[in-house]
Design a protein around this motif. Structure first.
Motif, mmCIF file in Angstrom:
data_model
loop_
_atom_site.group_PDB
_atom_site.id
_atom_site.type_symbol
_atom_site.label_atom_id
_atom_site.label_comp_id
_atom_site.label_asym_id
_atom_site.label_seq_id
_atom_site.Cartn_x
_atom_site.Cartn_y
_atom_site.Cartn_z
ATOM 1 N N GLY A 139 30.829 47.222 70.756
ATOM 2 C CA GLY A 139 31.560 46.297 69.892
ATOM 3 C C GLY A 139 32.471 47.026 68.927
ATOM 4 O O GLY A 139 33.607 46.589 68.665
ATOM 5 N N ALA A 140 32.015 48.150 68.365
ATOM 6 C CA ALA A 140 32.852 48.944 67.466
ATOM 7 C C ALA A 140 34.067 49.501 68.204
ATOM 8 O O ALA A 140 35.177 49.576 67.656
ATOM 9 N N GLU A 141 33.878 49.882 69.476
ATOM 10 C CA GLU A 141 35.007 50.359 70.282
ATOM 11 C C GLU A 141 36.019 49.246 70.514
ATOM 12 O O GLU A 141 37.233 49.466 70.453
ATOM 13 N N MET A 142 35.525 48.032 70.783
ATOM 14 C CA MET A 142 36.427 46.896 70.968
ATOM 15 C C MET A 142 37.189 46.589 69.690
ATOM 16 O O MET A 142 38.386 46.255 69.727
ATOM 17 N N LEU A 143 36.508 46.695 68.553
ATOM 18 C CA LEU A 143 37.173 46.463 67.272
ATOM 19 C C LEU A 143 38.278 47.492 67.046
ATOM 20 O O LEU A 143 39.384 47.154 66.620
ATOM 21 N N SER A 144 37.994 48.754 67.348
ATOM 22 C CA SER A 144 39.006 49.795 67.199
ATOM 23 C C SER A 144 40.181 49.564 68.150
ATOM 24 O O SER A 144 41.345 49.743 67.771
ATOM 25 N N PHE A 160 35.632 34.466 79.206
ATOM 26 C CA PHE A 160 35.285 35.807 79.670
ATOM 27 C C PHE A 160 34.341 36.479 78.685
ATOM 28 O O PHE A 160 34.677 36.640 77.507
ATOM 29 N N ASP A 161 33.149 36.879 79.180
ATOM 30 C CA ASP A 161 32.205 37.578 78.304
ATOM 31 C C ASP A 161 31.583 38.800 78.993
ATOM 32 O O ASP A 161 30.593 39.350 78.506
ATOM 33 N N GLY A 162 32.146 39.226 80.110
ATOM 34 C CA GLY A 162 31.710 40.478 80.721
ATOM 35 C C GLY A 162 32.194 41.661 79.898
ATOM 36 O O GLY A 162 33.143 41.542 79.117
ATOM 37 N N LEU A 163 31.560 42.813 80.070
ATOM 38 C CA LEU A 163 31.908 43.968 79.255
ATOM 39 C C LEU A 163 33.363 44.372 79.453
ATOM 40 O O LEU A 163 34.119 44.524 78.475
ATOM 41 N N SER A 164 33.794 44.535 80.686
ATOM 42 C CA SER A 164 35.178 44.941 80.946
ATOM 43 C C SER A 164 36.166 43.882 80.483
ATOM 44 O O SER A 164 37.202 44.191 79.871
ATOM 45 N N SER A 165 35.849 42.623 80.775
ATOM 46 C CA SER A 165 36.762 41.552 80.384
ATOM 47 C C SER A 165 36.856 41.419 78.868
ATOM 48 O O SER A 165 37.925 41.090 78.335
ATOM 49 N N LEU A 166 35.770 41.692 78.147
ATOM 50 C CA LEU A 166 35.824 41.635 76.688
ATOM 51 C C LEU A 166 36.716 42.730 76.120
ATOM 52 O O LEU A 166 37.406 42.522 75.119
ATOM 53 N N TYR A 167 36.693 43.905 76.740
ATOM 54 C CA TYR A 167 37.628 44.948 76.318
ATOM 55 C C TYR A 167 39.073 44.465 76.491
ATOM 56 O O TYR A 167 39.922 44.661 75.616
ATOM 57 N N VAL A 168 39.346 43.842 77.642
ATOM 58 C CA VAL A 168 40.703 43.370 77.930
ATOM 59 C C VAL A 168 41.118 42.272 76.961
ATOM 60 O O VAL A 168 42.213 42.315 76.361
ATOM 61 N N VAL A 169 40.248 41.273 76.776
ATOM 62 C CA VAL A 169 40.583 40.150 75.899
ATOM 63 C C VAL A 169 40.720 40.610 74.452
ATOM 64 O O VAL A 169 41.617 40.170 73.725
ATOM 65 N N GLN A 203 37.427 39.332 64.862
ATOM 66 C CA GLN A 203 37.449 40.538 64.043
ATOM 67 C C GLN A 203 36.121 40.781 63.329
ATOM 68 O O GLN A 203 35.662 41.911 63.215
ATOM 69 N N VAL A 204 35.512 39.730 62.818
ATOM 70 C CA VAL A 204 34.284 39.887 62.028
ATOM 71 C C VAL A 204 33.049 39.977 62.905
ATOM 72 O O VAL A 204 32.103 40.705 62.602
ATOM 73 N N HIS A 205 33.040 39.261 64.033
ATOM 74 C CA HIS A 205 31.801 39.113 64.795
ATOM 75 C C HIS A 205 31.794 39.802 66.150
ATOM 76 O O HIS A 205 30.805 39.688 66.892
ATOM 77 N N ILE A 206 32.850 40.534 66.507
ATOM 78 C CA ILE A 206 32.868 41.145 67.829
ATOM 79 C C ILE A 206 31.754 42.180 67.996
ATOM 80 O O ILE A 206 31.154 42.298 69.076
ATOM 81 N N VAL A 207 31.426 42.929 66.922
ATOM 82 C CA VAL A 207 30.353 43.926 67.010
ATOM 83 C C VAL A 207 29.012 43.231 67.248
ATOM 84 O O VAL A 207 28.240 43.610 68.140
ATOM 85 N N ALA A 208 28.727 42.203 66.434
ATOM 86 C CA ALA A 208 27.476 41.462 66.593
ATOM 87 C C ALA A 208 27.442 40.716 67.926
ATOM 88 O O ALA A 208 26.381 40.622 68.569
ATOM 89 N N TYR A 209 28.583 40.187 68.362
ATOM 90 C CA TYR A 209 28.668 39.460 69.626
ATOM 91 C C TYR A 209 28.286 40.363 70.795
ATOM 92 O O TYR A 209 27.515 39.972 71.685
ATOM 93 N N CYS A 210 28.800 41.595 70.797
ATOM 94 C CA CYS A 210 28.456 42.538 71.857
ATOM 95 C C CYS A 210 26.975 42.909 71.807
ATOM 96 O O CYS A 210 26.335 43.090 72.848
ATOM 97 N N GLY A 211 26.420 43.016 70.598
ATOM 98 C CA GLY A 211 24.989 43.277 70.481
ATOM 99 C C GLY A 211 24.164 42.151 71.074
ATOM 100 O O GLY A 211 23.175 42.386 71.789
ATOM 101 N N ASP A 212 24.570 40.904 70.818
ATOM 102 C CA ASP A 212 23.845 39.742 71.359
ATOM 103 C C ASP A 212 23.922 39.683 72.876
ATOM 104 O O ASP A 212 22.977 39.235 73.533
ATOM 105 N N LEU A 213 25.055 40.111 73.428
ATOM 106 C CA LEU A 213 25.219 40.084 74.891
ATOM 107 C C LEU A 213 24.518 41.250 75.583
ATOM 108 O O LEU A 213 24.506 41.323 76.807
ATOM 109 N N GLY A 214 23.963 42.174 74.793
ATOM 110 C CA GLY A 214 23.237 43.302 75.359
ATOM 111 C C GLY A 214 24.069 44.527 75.625
ATOM 112 O O GLY A 214 23.587 45.481 76.245
#
Length: 417
Positions: free
Chosen positions: A262-267, A310-319, A245-256
């Motif tokens: 990341g904000a979309e995943m949080l929502s 899983f750290d791919g973009l699509s898989s991160l949305y799913v997870v 919850q706290v780091h998903i935005v920053a995590y997505c930024g680090d992964l490029g």
């Protein structure tokens, strides 16, 4: 005249149409007030650049906000027990407005953090545990559903506010965005506060106290012993919950992938968390709060485990969606368990205490994850840390559930002998 009084009393009975209307208004208040839990998450990368600090330093305002939120849950809950919910709602609106204005004027990290800890966090608490405890008095048959729906205001805030704040950052900057949030809190919360002036009937509270005393006797624990166990379990589950919850935005930024993804995943996480919360309410009304709490904690552990692989973009949305779907009902279940086993007249302060400890767990988990990232330059160990804390929560809740089921059986055996 007597019949008129009877009809008037029936209008305000638990589970009445008035109770459901009260729930709807509470949901609006909660969605606005709980912005304090999410705004700092979205602006975390911007604050790291603005104040030239490490990730752990940029996480400090979130930690302060959660500490203030935790303290506010206790204080606001106590005020609600004594004076009703209207006073905390008014106080929350004023504190939020002052806090976001102060944050918008901040010129250093410590000023920004103090605004979140002393004002924003405390003000946001008015939209959480005091509302939950108040709603629990107005429902009997559907208490589990009502509690989780009321608690969903914090998740609705997580759905709505990240998108609004992201737009505000892109078009107006972070300072103007904070001033806008201050105005929104005043405009929405103050006009709605007088709606909550009516308080539950004394007979309703007396009936609830009698039922909780009997349930607590079957459990075989004192009120304070159960309170302590729930606090430990709540802290552990929320240390685990904080990492995504706290780091998903920053995590997505680090992964490029960018902070917008990341904000979309949080929502998405929060949106499905609402589904989870409402679903857990239906389940709790059928199998009880403790069993529902155990189910949620188990599934949260599964979602945290998936983040490791899983750290791919699509898989991160799913997870992230699964994480929201699995863990959304956990925190409100502590309130349901409290109302099942602890005195109704102390609901505000007791629910506030457990909620404050869960918030302390979120604050600790958010900051600890930042520290672990700075040390390892990776979030993998932070996810493992979350899994370990989740196991602590699972162990406590499982023990409580087994004890709940064992005590009646022991009583029945003794009666046969």
């Amino acid at each position: 005249m007597t019949q008129d009084r009877i009809r008037a009393a029936a209008r305000y009975e638990p589970d009445s149409p008035y109770a459901w209307l009260r729930l709807a208004v509470a949901l609006v208040i909660g969605t606005v007030a709980c912005v304090g839990s999410w705004s700092v998450v979205v602006v975390l990368p911007a604050m790291q650049g603005e104040f030239d600090t490490l990730r752990s330093g940029a996480s400090l305002p979130y930690t302060c906000a959660m500490l203030g939120f935790g303290a506010g849950n206790i204080v606001m809950g106590r005020i609600a027990d004594r004076y009703g919910i209207t006073v905390p709602v008014v106080m929350g609106a004023l504190l939020l407005a002052a806090g976001y204005a102060a944050a918008g004027l901040s010129h250093s990290l410590w000023q920004f953090a103090l605004a979140h800890g002393l004002l924003i966090g405390v003000g946001s608490a008015a939209g959480f545990s005091p509302l939950i405890s108040d709603l629990s008095h107005w429902f009997r048959r559907h208490r589990g559903l009502a509690v989780v729906c009321g608690a969903s205001g914090s998740y609705l805030a997580g759905v709505v506010w990240p998108q609004i704040i992201t737009w505000g950052l892109a078009h107006h900057g972070w300072r103007a965005t904070h001033f806008g949030i201050a105005i929104a809190a005043l405009v929405v919360m103050l006009p709605l506060a007088p709606f909550f002036r009516r308080q539950p009937a004394a007979a309703t509270l007396a009936h609830a106290d009698s039922r909780s005393a009997g349930a607590r006797s079957d459990l075989g624990l004192s009120a304070n012993q159960l309170q302590a166990l729930l606090c430990v379990a709540g802290f552990a589950c929320c240390v685990a919950m904080a990492m995504p919850q706290v780091h998903i935005v920053a995590y997505c930024g680090d992964l490029g992938y960018g902070v917008a993804r990341g904000a979309e995943m949080l929502s998405l996480m929060m949106l499905l968390g609402i589904v989870s919360r409402i679903g857990s309410g239906f389940v709790a009304d059928r199998i009880g709060g403790t069993a529902t709490l155990l189910l949620g904690a188990l599934m949260q552990g599964v979602a945290l485990f998936l983040y490791l692989w899983f750290d791919g973009l699509s898989s991160l949305y799913v997870v992230s969606g699964l994480f929201g779907l699995f863990q959304g009902g956990i925190v409100p279940m502590y309130a349901v368990v409290i109302r099942e086993y602890l005195p109704a007249r102390q609901a505000g302060v007791r629910i506030g205490l457990v909620m404050s400890v869960t918030v302390l767990g979120m604050a600790t988990g958010g900051y600890l994850s930042g520290v672990i990232f700075d040390y390892f330059s990776s979030y993998r160990m932070a996810f493992l840390n979350g899994l370990a804390w989740n196991l602590v929560n699972l162990a406590i809740v499982c023990w409580l559930l087994l004890r709940t089921r064992a005590r009646p059986e022991q009583g029945a055996e003794a009666a046969v002998r």
